[in-house]
Write a protein that holds these residues in place. Structure first.
Motif, PDB file in Angstrom:
ATOM      1  N   PRO A   1     -26.658  42.401  11.269  1.00  0.00           N
ATOM      2  CA  PRO A   1     -26.492  43.624  10.477  1.00  0.00           C
ATOM      3  C   PRO A   1     -27.127  43.499   9.098  1.00  0.00           C
ATOM      4  O   PRO A   1     -27.087  42.431   8.478  1.00  0.00           O
ATOM      5  N   LYS A   2     -27.731  44.571   8.659  1.00  0.00           N
ATOM      6  CA  LYS A   2     -28.312  44.613   7.307  1.00  0.00           C
ATOM      7  C   LYS A   2     -27.351  45.374   6.432  1.00  0.00           C
ATOM      8  O   LYS A   2     -26.882  46.461   6.795  1.00  0.00           O
ATOM      9  N   ALA A   3     -27.049  44.811   5.326  1.00  0.00           N
ATOM     10  CA  ALA A   3     -26.083  45.442   4.434  1.00  0.00           C
ATOM     11  C   ALA A   3     -26.634  46.744   3.880  1.00  0.00           C
ATOM     12  O   ALA A   3     -25.954  47.762   3.843  1.00  0.00           O
ATOM     13  N   GLN A   4     -27.874  46.719   3.484  1.00  0.00           N
ATOM     14  CA  GLN A   4     -28.403  47.914   2.805  1.00  0.00           C
ATOM     15  C   GLN A   4     -29.305  48.721   3.723  1.00  0.00           C
ATOM     16  O   GLN A   4     -29.881  48.214   4.671  1.00  0.00           O
ATOM     17  N   SER A   5     -29.391  49.968   3.398  1.00  0.00           N
ATOM     18  CA  SER A   5     -30.263  50.851   4.141  1.00  0.00           C
ATOM     19  C   SER A   5     -31.212  51.504   3.151  1.00  0.00           C
ATOM     20  O   SER A   5     -30.781  52.152   2.195  1.00  0.00           O
ATOM     21  N   ALA A   6     -32.497  51.278   3.351  1.00  0.00           N
ATOM     22  CA  ALA A   6     -33.465  51.787   2.383  1.00  0.00           C
ATOM     23  C   ALA A   6     -33.757  53.255   2.627  1.00  0.00           C
ATOM     24  O   ALA A   6     -34.105  53.643   3.740  1.00  0.00           O
ATOM     25  N   THR A   7     -33.585  54.064   1.584  1.00  0.00           N
ATOM     26  CA  THR A   7     -33.887  55.486   1.752  1.00  0.00           C
ATOM     27  C   THR A   7     -34.782  56.015   0.624  1.00  0.00           C
ATOM     28  O   THR A   7     -35.424  57.042   0.773  1.00  0.00           O
ATOM     29  N   CYS A   8     -34.785  55.311  -0.514  1.00  0.00           N
ATOM     30  CA  CYS A   8     -35.544  55.821  -1.668  1.00  0.00           C
ATOM     31  C   CYS A   8     -37.008  56.038  -1.339  1.00  0.00           C
ATOM     32  O   CYS A   8     -37.621  57.018  -1.758  1.00  0.00           O
ATOM     33  N   TRP A   9     -37.563  55.116  -0.530  1.00  0.00           N
ATOM     34  CA  TRP A   9     -38.996  55.214  -0.247  1.00  0.00           C
ATOM     35  C   TRP A   9     -39.355  56.476   0.531  1.00  0.00           C
ATOM     36  O   TRP A   9     -40.475  56.930   0.532  1.00  0.00           O
ATOM     37  N   LYS A  10     -38.340  57.049   1.166  1.00  0.00           N
ATOM     38  CA  LYS A  10     -38.610  58.244   1.967  1.00  0.00           C
ATOM     39  C   LYS A  10     -38.808  59.473   1.085  1.00  0.00           C
ATOM     40  O   LYS A  10     -39.309  60.497   1.563  1.00  0.00           O
ATOM     41  N   ASN A  11     -38.350  59.369  -0.160  1.00  0.00           N
ATOM     42  CA  ASN A  11     -38.516  60.478  -1.092  1.00  0.00           C
ATOM     43  C   ASN A  11     -39.986  60.899  -1.157  1.00  0.00           C
ATOM     44  O   ASN A  11     -40.871  60.067  -1.320  1.00  0.00           O
ATOM     45  N   LYS A  12     -40.218  62.176  -1.004  1.00  0.00           N
ATOM     46  CA  LYS A  12     -41.593  62.682  -0.910  1.00  0.00           C
ATOM     47  C   LYS A  12     -42.478  62.202  -2.052  1.00  0.00           C
ATOM     48  O   LYS A  12     -43.620  61.779  -1.848  1.00  0.00           O
ATOM     49  N   GLU A  13     -41.929  62.288  -3.289  1.00  0.00           N
ATOM     50  CA  GLU A  13     -42.705  61.889  -4.468  1.00  0.00           C
ATOM     51  C   GLU A  13     -43.078  60.404  -4.372  1.00  0.00           C
ATOM     52  O   GLU A  13     -44.198  60.000  -4.631  1.00  0.00           O
ATOM     53  N   MET A  14     -42.093  59.635  -3.917  1.00  0.00           N
ATOM     54  CA  MET A  14     -42.290  58.187  -3.804  1.00  0.00           C
ATOM     55  C   MET A  14     -43.317  57.871  -2.726  1.00  0.00           C
ATOM     56  O   MET A  14     -44.243  57.103  -2.926  1.00  0.00           O
ATOM     57  N   GLN A  15     -43.102  58.517  -1.572  1.00  0.00           N
ATOM     58  CA  GLN A  15     -43.929  58.186  -0.425  1.00  0.00           C
ATOM     59  C   GLN A  15     -45.398  58.417  -0.727  1.00  0.00           C
ATOM     60  O   GLN A  15     -46.266  57.678  -0.274  1.00  0.00           O
ATOM     61  N   ARG A  16     -45.658  59.443  -1.517  1.00  0.00           N
ATOM     62  CA  ARG A  16     -47.042  59.768  -1.839  1.00  0.00           C
ATOM     63  C   ARG A  16     -47.745  58.623  -2.569  1.00  0.00           C
ATOM     64  O   ARG A  16     -48.939  58.438  -2.465  1.00  0.00           O
ATOM     65  N   MET A  17     -46.959  57.855  -3.302  1.00  0.00           N
ATOM     66  CA  MET A  17     -47.548  56.778  -4.108  1.00  0.00           C
ATOM     67  C   MET A  17     -47.670  55.475  -3.332  1.00  0.00           C
ATOM     68  O   MET A  17     -48.274  54.522  -3.815  1.00  0.00           O
ATOM     69  N   LEU A  18     -47.077  55.436  -2.123  1.00  0.00           N
ATOM     70  CA  LEU A  18     -47.075  54.188  -1.368  1.00  0.00           C
ATOM     71  C   LEU A  18     -48.464  53.885  -0.800  1.00  0.00           C
ATOM     72  O   LEU A  18     -49.258  54.787  -0.577  1.00  0.00           O
ATOM     73  N   PRO A  19     -48.742  52.619  -0.566  1.00  0.00           N
ATOM     74  CA  PRO A  19     -50.035  52.255   0.013  1.00  0.00           C
ATOM     75  C   PRO A  19     -50.006  52.357   1.536  1.00  0.00           C
ATOM     76  O   PRO A  19     -48.955  52.535   2.140  1.00  0.00           O
TER      77      PRO A  19
END
Lengths: 666, 634
Positions: free
Chosen positions: B124-142
């Motif tokens: 089990p993973k303690a954390q669940s990543a969701t911030c990167w899914k934010n549209k503004e964020m995702q646009r900046m991802l490589p």
């Protein structure tokens, strides 16, 4: 009239009516669209010498199907095989039979197969399930060995014939719909009790027949089976506790595996230590079949198979001849099942002299076998062969002191099972064959009473014919169907059923139901309009005309409801009113239209009556026009015109209007 | 609904889930955008130039917004690979329908789901990543992360309760079994030859036939061969599940697999085969069974590690009737159909539920390990990647075609281990498909858009696409297609009583007509026609006069007339019936007959007859019947 014919070929006539000991019940159920024939078969043994063989011929929709092809274990001559000369006197069966279906691997259901296919001659398809296909040739070969190699009989099928016969076998999967030819289709259902046993549905067009070996619907059977199982375990347990040895003579396949599972789980649960042995050879192989065909066993066994394959026994070990002399209690499964030869007989001889020991017979025994004798209570047995004691030939005698137990099957519960199956299949006819006459009569009465359906009992070689009355499948044009369903509404009114009309076109074996208009178009025919026109010189009461000219718009509404009453009322005031209103002659024409309209409205409830802008009244498609002739403005004429399609209504209206309106209202 | 597969390629964007703590993975640097404006170092990790989400892997689900899932009545499953999204569809959506699948499909599908749940839940993973899914964020991802769509619809794995509940809705069917759906259509699964219990489906009514061809194979492997003939005469054929490796020949790949395996072992290295726990692995084991002795690998241990390894191997042996003919006939002997039974018996092949427990004590090297998951993101395979990745004497052999091996390996870079890519995809290639379609001749073919053009990377290969006449109708995600097929007829049954009462008349040679007046009964989409019940006898009324004047109760049949009334013959008939004074007048369209004594007009035309007759009902009916003699009633 289409019909289905059923002819049992297997049973020899002698057994009927004898007081028999029923140990096994097969049910055959035949179903048609809204019709079902159920054939109840009973294989029995006891005082009546007979061990059944099943072979039934069914003719349905022009197809001939052989259901099972069993061998009679009680005969050593020609009588052991079904009488195929019934089907055809000379020549092969291929031309006559469309297919052969085997319900399960018991020899009384498949033992005559190589004889039929290789010696009489049949090259068509033989259908059976995968497990039956796997096990059937082994049993056939085993039986052939006993008959030919040991007893030295000739005129029996050979090993090669068994192989050639099996090449003609087409394996069936459960629920698979197999198209035998364009018209004949068959489908196998799970039928329980023996590995790979199937209930088969045979279908030709809209007629179908279901053939089953022992019902799976019968919960009562299962209940009673559970009782028998408990009884069996109790007997074994008691004997073991006493320190006795238990011999269970079995045939290699079928009941043997069921009993093994029973004992295995019982040993586990009770933590028993006494050894259980299974005689080696064929039986070990048989267990292997059960392992590989585990999907054909019941849900419980399948579910648990990964954790523990039910047929990998922990407590049951392979038997060795020397074990029989070991001290202490034990249970041994040994073949063959009727104690007529082989290992089971050897062990029996060793153990027969001790009261502590027990033999449990889980199946039927043919007359003449030791199994048969001891079941009939014989306690002193003469054994085949002899020994020489001081140059004197002494026949071996065996005194039977051990307990003889028999696993009986309740026929009553099986009858219940049949009733339940019939209840589900909703048959119109029931056929009972091959049974004990008394029991069959009882069952027949019960079926006829409970379901109010016909029940037949054809004798061997006798053909039972059941008339079928199938519906005619027709292709209806979607337009017509949709129109009709829309008009009928979501919930049709049973009191006023809607009649739909259409034209059935019969062309090249196809039946199409279309609207009449569509039929004309499809067939390139022109429509011919037939119209009638009548002039009616109506006699209106002048008084009424006056009245209505004033009140007409309002009255129209009221009139449709109260018309007869109102007319009466107004007619009283007529003389006065006439004078007043005679001035308004141009209006009168209009009034007459309204009058006609309202009259029709009140009279023709349920028909569409409407007023067109040009003053014409339309009833359905009938036109009614009021006109005054130019020469005499006071004399009014009604012009009635209708097409042939409205003939009834048109004719009715014309005679109605002819009588004059007021008259029509009285 | 036809199938509900799960797009698992989405997991390639995630960091692998190690079974035991991996110092390498935990030390990966977090990702921060170049200008430092976006800081997601907790959620995103960088490895060899690629960015991965550090969270429990998520899957891309089938479209759930386009339609209300509770309105789905039936789901047809074609093979166990195509049912992995089932719990997402049937649970918490109001779904109340039935799922149809064959027994092996259900059994192995269940194993796959249980395995997936097990892989996810044991680490089990303690954390669940969701911030990167934010549209503004995702646009900046490589890289690929920037371009993935619908990330908010991605979901984590389901629970075992959801699996059980979803699978309880499955109804088992056998090949060629005809299943009635609501009386309206019949569906029937056919062997598709791809995997145990894999099926194509036929959906048909009495007049229409739609075939659904998904994941089929014409190669001889372990399953029952494909049933092609039953696909004939389809109005519409829906084609999907073609091979993902149209250029790789499965037989060649199998040879390469064996030789690479032997080479590595001889050099003292280990071989890792990431694979699913059923399917091609049976063929690989069978191939190795024949290969082991000739390649002198008799002493090399083969390990199959999966929580469902035992079940998969056991179940494969009991589905005899779903196997190819050769394997089927083995059962009659009786022998187990697959030789892996013998490999297990002779201790050459060992299977373990996981690397923990017995395996860790019995593990010997060099060896061959078959284990999942082929994405290399979760399952025991992650452990072996960490263990063997650093040494160049080891080899990883990819056999499953679902994932790009470069993408799969990305989070393990830099990697010293040898990589061999021999994808084995036995499904139909374009050449086989066109041959099949020529054979079964469907009226229309519907297929995914991708099949109608060559692959992007090989745009010159016109042989890697479907070319059909008429051209196939392409579909893509969320597109709605109208099939060019009009239903015209439906089956109706005429009850015997009514059928016997019909009076057919021959209208042309070989064509007969009968007018039918009947009451239509429709129940469960089955239609029957019954005779019109006779009206109940009219109750004796005191006002007998009134009774006579009642309008006709039921509308009589709207009979149509056809034909023409020939003038001469009609005149002769009139003459015969005592109408002697007939004046005939020719008009533009026909004739007008004036019966002078009766003052009645009969207008005869090609397609119509008009009788004008005043106040003489008996005369009118006589004339009517005379005219009808010349006409055909419909």
């Amino acid at each position: 009239m289409p019909e289905i014919k059923v002819t049992p070929l297997g049973e020899s006539g002698a057994g009927r009516g004898a007081q028999l000991h029923t140990i096994y019940v097969f049910i055959y159920v035949y179903m048609c669209i809204n019709m079902c024939i159920s054939v109840y078969s009973c294989v029995y043994v006891g005082a009546g010498q007979d061990v059944g063989r099943s072979c039934i011929l069914v003719s349905i929709g022009g197809k001939n199907i052989m259901l099972d092809c069993g061998m009679h274990m009680g005969y050593n001559d020609d009588r052991r095989f079904p009488d195929f000369s019934y089907i055809t006197q000379n020549g092969r069966l291929t031309e006559f039979l469309d297919c052969v279906i085997i319900s399960h691997f018991h020899l009384d259901h498949c033992g005559a197969l190589p004889f039929m296919s290789e010696m009489v001659g049949y090259d068509g398809p033989i259908y059976m399930t995968h497990p039956t296909k796997a096990i059937c040739p082994i049993l056939l070969e085993d039986f052939r060995k006993i008959t030919v190699d040991k007893k030295g009989e000739t005129n029996f099928f050979t090993s090669q014939m068994i192989k050639d016969c099996m090449k003609k076998v087409v394996p069936l999967n459960l629920h698979q719909t197999v198209q035998v030819d364009d018209e004949l289709e068959i489908k196998a259902y799970y039928a329980g009790h023996v590995l790979g046993a199937a209930m088969v549905q045979i279908k030709v067009g809209s007629e179908s027949v279901v053939y089953t070996v022992k019902s799976t619907y019968a919960t009562t059977i299962r209940d009673s089976k559970r009782c028998r199982e408990r009884d069996f375990l109790k007997k074994v347990h008691e004997s073991i506790e006493r320190g006795g040895k238990v011999l269970i003579p079995v045939f290699a396949l079928g009941r043997a595996q069921e009993l093994c599972i029973l004992l295995e789980t019982f040993w586990e649960r009770m933590n028993l230590k006494a050894p259980i042995y299974f005689s080696t050879g064929l039986t070990e192989k048989a267990n292997h079949y059960y392992k590989l065909f585990i999907t054909w066993t019941n849900q419980k066994i399948r579910k648990t198979f990964v954790q523990r394959n039910m047929f990998e026994f922990k407590h049951i070990k392979a038997f060795d001849r020397s074990y029989a002399d070991n001290p202490g209690p034990m249970v041994v499964f040994a073949t063959p099942g009727m104690l007529h030869a082989g290992q089971s007989l050897q062990i029996f001889k060793k153990w027969a002299g001790h009261e502590k020991n027990m033999v449990i017979m889980p199946g039927y025994c043919v007359q003449g076998t030791i199994g048969h004798k001891i079941l009939n209570g014989q306690r002193k047995l003469e054994l085949e062969g002899s020994v020489c004691v001081s140059q004197l030939e002494v026949k071996l005698q065996l005194e039977v002191k051990l307990q003889v137990e028999y696993m009986s099957f309740s026929a009553h519960a099986d009858a219940k099972g049949i009733m339940q199956l019939i209840r589900m299949a909703e048959p119109r006819n029931v056929l009972l064959v091959h049974g004990e006459a008394v029991k069959m009569e009882f069952l027949k009465g019960k079926i006829e009473q409970e379901f109010s359906i016909d029940c037949h009992m054809p004798a061997n070689g006798e053909t039972a014919t059941v008339q079928t009355n199938p519906s005619v499948p027709v292709d209806i044009s979607l337009n017509l169907l949709k129109r009709e369903m829309a008009l009928g509404g979501p919930l049709p009114d049973p009191k006023r059923p809607r009649t739909m009309h259409g034209t059935l076109i019969m062309k090249d074996n196809s039946l199409k139901l279309v609207s009449s208009e569509q039929a004309l178009k499809d067939l390139g025919l022109n429509e011919h309009q037939l119209r009638f026109t009548c002039r009616v010189f109506s006699v209106f009461s002048p008084v009424l005309l006056q009245v209505f000219s004033v009140f007409s718009p309002v009255l129209l509404q009221v009139f449709s409801v109260f018309s007869p009453v109102l007319l009466q009322v107004f007619s009283v005031f007529s003389p006065v009113l006439l004078q007043v209103f005679s001035v308004f002659s141009p209006v009168l024409l209009q009034v007459q239209v309204y009058l006609t309209l309202s009259l029709l409205l009140s009279l023709l409830k349920g028909f569409s009556v409407q007023l067109l802008p040009d003053g014409t009244v339309m009833v359905e498609s009938i036109l009614i026009k009021v006109s005054s002739s130019p020469e005499d403005p006071d004399s009014k004429t009604l012009l009635l015109s209708w097409s042939y399609q409205d003939e009834d209504l048109g004719s009715f209206l014309s005679s109605l209007l002819k009588k004059g309106l007021p008259a029509a209202l009285c | 609904m036809l199938d509900c597969g799960l797009d698992t390629t989405s997991v390639l964007n995630f960091l692998p889930l190690p079974l035991v703590h991996s110092p390498r993975l935990s030390k990966l640097p977090g990702w921060v955008s170049k200008d430092g404006s976006a800081n997601l170092e907790k959620e995103l990790k960088e490895c060899a130039g690629r960015v991965f989400v550090d969270s429990q892997p998520e899957f891309c689900l089938p479209e759930r917004e386009l339609l209300d899932l509770s309105t789905i009545d039936v789901i047809l499953i074609s093979n166990y690979h195509c049912m992995m999204a089932l719990p997402y569809i049937t649970e918490h959506t109001g779904f109340t329908g039935t799922v149809y699948a064959t027994e092996p499909t259900l059994t192995i599908g269940r194993l796959f789901m249980e395995e997936l749940v097990n892989f996810m839940e044991r680490v089990p993973k303690a954390q669940s990543a969701t911030c990167w899914k934010n549209k503004e964020m995702q646009r900046m991802l490589p890289g690929p992360l920037k371009d993935v769509v619908d990330v908010w619809a991605w979901k984590r794995s389901y629970s075992i309760q959801e699996v059980n509940s979803a699978l309880s809705k499955v109804q088992l069917v056998g090949y060629s079994q005809k299943v009635e759906l609501f009386g309206a259509v019949q569906v029937s699964p056919l062997s598709s030859g791809y995997s145990l219990g894999s099926s194509n489906w036929i959906i048909q009514s009495h007049h229409e036939k739609v075939s659904y061809v998904s994941g089929s194979s014409l190669l001889t492997t372990h399953p029952q061969p494909m049933d092609q003939s039953s696909l004939k005469n389809s109005d519409v054929l829906i084609l999907t599940g073609l091979t993902q490796m149209p250029t790789a020949n499965p037989d060649g790949m199998l040879g390469e697999f064996c030789s690479n395996l032997a080479m590595t072992i001889r050099a003292g290295g280990n071989v890792l085969v990431p694979c699913y726990s059923s399917g091609v692995i049976y063929d690989l084991l069978e191939c190795l069974y024949q290969f082991i002795d000739s390649a002198n690998l008799g002493t090399t241990p083969f390990y199959f590690i999966s929580p469902v390894a035992n079940s998969s191997l056991e179940f494969s042996q009991i589905f005899a009737e779903w196997l190819c003919h050769n394997k089927q006939s083995k059962v009659y002997l009786p022998e187990p159909p697959f030789p892996h039974a013998e490999l297990i018996q002779t201790n050459k092949l060992k299977h373990y539920p996981s690397i923990h427990g017995d395996f860790s004590s019995e593990f010997r090297q060099p060896c061959v390990v078959f284990t999942g998951h082929p994405s290399l993101r979760f399952g025991d395979v992650v452990h072996f990647m960490e263990l063997w990745g650093k040494s160049s004497i080891n080899t990883i052999i990819f056999t499953e075609p679902d994932f790009s091996y470069l993408d799969a390996l990305a989070p393990y870079q830099p990697l010293a281990m040898k990589c061999v890519y021999c994808p084995i995809d036995t499904r139909l290639n374009f050449h086989q498909v066109s041959k099949l379609l020529k054979e079964v001749q469907p009226l229309h073919v519907v297929c995914p858009e991708q099949y109608t053009q060559p692959p992007l990377t090989q745009s010159h290969r016109s042989d890697l696409m479907l070319e059909l006449q008429p051209p196939p109708m392409p579909y893509r995600r969320c597109s709605v297609l109208n099939l060019p097929h009009r239903r015209r007829y439906e089956r109706v049954y005429i009850l015997p009583e009514l059928a016997n009462s019909l009076v057919p008349s021959e209208i042309k040679p070989g064509v007969s007509l009968a007018t039918v007046s009947a009451v239509l009964h429709s129940k469960d989409n089955k239609h029957t026609l019954q005779s019109v019940p006779k009206p109940p006898p009219v109750a004796p009324s005191k006002k007998r006069k009134r009774v006579l004047e009642e309008p006709p109760a039921v509308l009589a049949p709207k009979t149509l007339l056809s034909g023409a009334v020939p003038l001469e013959a009609f005149l002769a008939t009139l003459q015969k019936h005592g109408f002697t004074e007939v004046k005939v007048e020719e008009t533009a369209d026909g004739h007008i007959l004036h019966l002078q004594a009766e003052d009645t007009l009969i207008q005869l035309e090609e397609d119509g007859t008009h009788i004008v007759c005043d106040n003489n009902e008996p005369l009118r009916t006589t004339l009517r019947d005379l005219v009808l003699r010349f006409l055909q009633k419909l």
